[in-house]
Design a protein around this motif. Structure first.
Motif, PDB file in Angstrom:
ATOM      1  N   PRO A  30       0.819  -1.220   0.000  1.00  0.00           N
ATOM      2  CA  PRO A  30       0.000   0.000   0.000  1.00  0.00           C
ATOM      3  C   PRO A  30       0.841   1.251   0.000  1.00  0.00           C
ATOM      4  CG  PRO A  30      -0.884  -1.615   1.541  1.00  0.00           C
ATOM      5  CD  PRO A  30       0.435  -2.159   1.055  1.00  0.00           C
ATOM      6  N   ARG A  75       1.992   1.961  -3.482  1.00  0.00           N
ATOM      7  CA  ARG A  75       0.906   2.473  -4.314  1.00  0.00           C
ATOM      8  C   ARG A  75       0.652   3.941  -4.029  1.00  0.00           C
ATOM      9  NH1 ARG A  75      -1.492  -2.600  -3.151  1.00  0.00           N
ATOM     10  NH2 ARG A  75      -2.820  -1.664  -1.563  1.00  0.00           N
ATOM     11  N   ARG A  76       0.733   4.338  -2.740  1.00  0.00           N
ATOM     12  CA  ARG A  76       0.515   5.737  -2.404  1.00  0.00           C
ATOM     13  C   ARG A  76       1.594   6.619  -3.003  1.00  0.00           C
ATOM     14  NH1 ARG A  76      -1.375   3.578   2.590  1.00  0.00           N
ATOM     15  NH2 ARG A  76       0.697   3.692   3.515  1.00  0.00           N
ATOM     16  N   ARG A 115      -7.131   4.362   0.963  1.00  0.00           N
ATOM     17  CA  ARG A 115      -5.798   3.924   0.551  1.00  0.00           C
ATOM     18  C   ARG A 115      -4.745   4.985   0.837  1.00  0.00           C
ATOM     19  NH1 ARG A 115      -7.317   1.407  -5.422  1.00  0.00           N
ATOM     20  NH2 ARG A 115      -8.727  -0.227  -4.667  1.00  0.00           N
TER      21      ARG A 115
END
Length: 206
Positions: free
Chosen positions: A6, A9-10, A54
């Motif tokens: 995650p 992805r950020r 997210r």
């Protein structure tokens, strides 16, 4: 097959995070922090509600990020001005011009700061208040040699009055062109401090 964390992805999608912050600032300014939810923020940003999570754990985390950003902008601007200024008079005028710029260009986020800081978790609220005091001290420090007639409490009152004059534009729409608005706000702030403006530095030293 390689999985993507995650956090990765950020980092790869900073534009989406920025859209969330912008949407949250606009909604909070219009409706207030307590009147909006994560789904509202996602809809404003064009992102499904689950997508907001997210990037941010909850709504408080979004508010903290917004207020941290505007406070960092003011502090970074002040640090650059103080490092480059040739004297206290130039430094003070630079601080005023920069605060006016933030009040005009980042009006929504700065308004959210003033209206919503009391809604932060206590630790974050205290931390931001401390940073705000340090920022105000920069103003007091450069004003003091220019106004030796003022006692310490009077210097601080003048600084609060000047910043209050600049930030008056946060709470109503004047309808003025940005250039004229900046000129008037800068003049009013200088008047509150009892000093005359110095010319803005020319580009490339010209």
């Amino acid at each position: 097959m390689t999985t993507t964390s995650p956090a990765t992805r950020r980092r790869r999608d900073p534009e989406r995070r920025e859209r969330i912050l912008t949407a949250a600032a606009e909604l909070t300014a219009r409706r207030g922090f307590h009147a909006i939810g994560m789904a509202d923020i996602g809809a404003e940003a064009g992102i499904v509600g689950s997508g907001v999570y997210r990037h941010f754990e909850n709504k408080d985390a979004i508010l903290v990020a917004l207020l941290d950003r505007v406070m960092a902008r003011l502090q970074d601007g002040a640090a650059a001005i103080l490092a480059a200024a040739t004297d206290d008079h130039a430094a003070l005028s630079g601080l005023i011009r920069d605060h006016v710029l933030v009040a005009i260009e980042d009006r929504t986020v700065l308004a959210v700061y003033h209206r919503e800081i009391h809604n932060l978790p206590e630790d974050d609220r205290r931390r931001l208040r401390r940073l705000q005091r340090h920022y105000l001290e920069d103003w007091v420090h450069v004003l003091a040699p220019l106004r030796p007639d003022l006692a310490d409490g009077e210097l601080r009152l003048a600084v609060h009055a000047a910043i209050g004059a600049v930030q008056s534009t946060l709470f109503f729409r004047s309808g003025l062109a940005p250039e004229r608005l900046a000129e008037l706000l800068g003049g009013m702030a200088h008047a509150c401090l009892g000093v005359t403006p110095t010319p803005a530095p020319s580009v490339n030293g010209e």
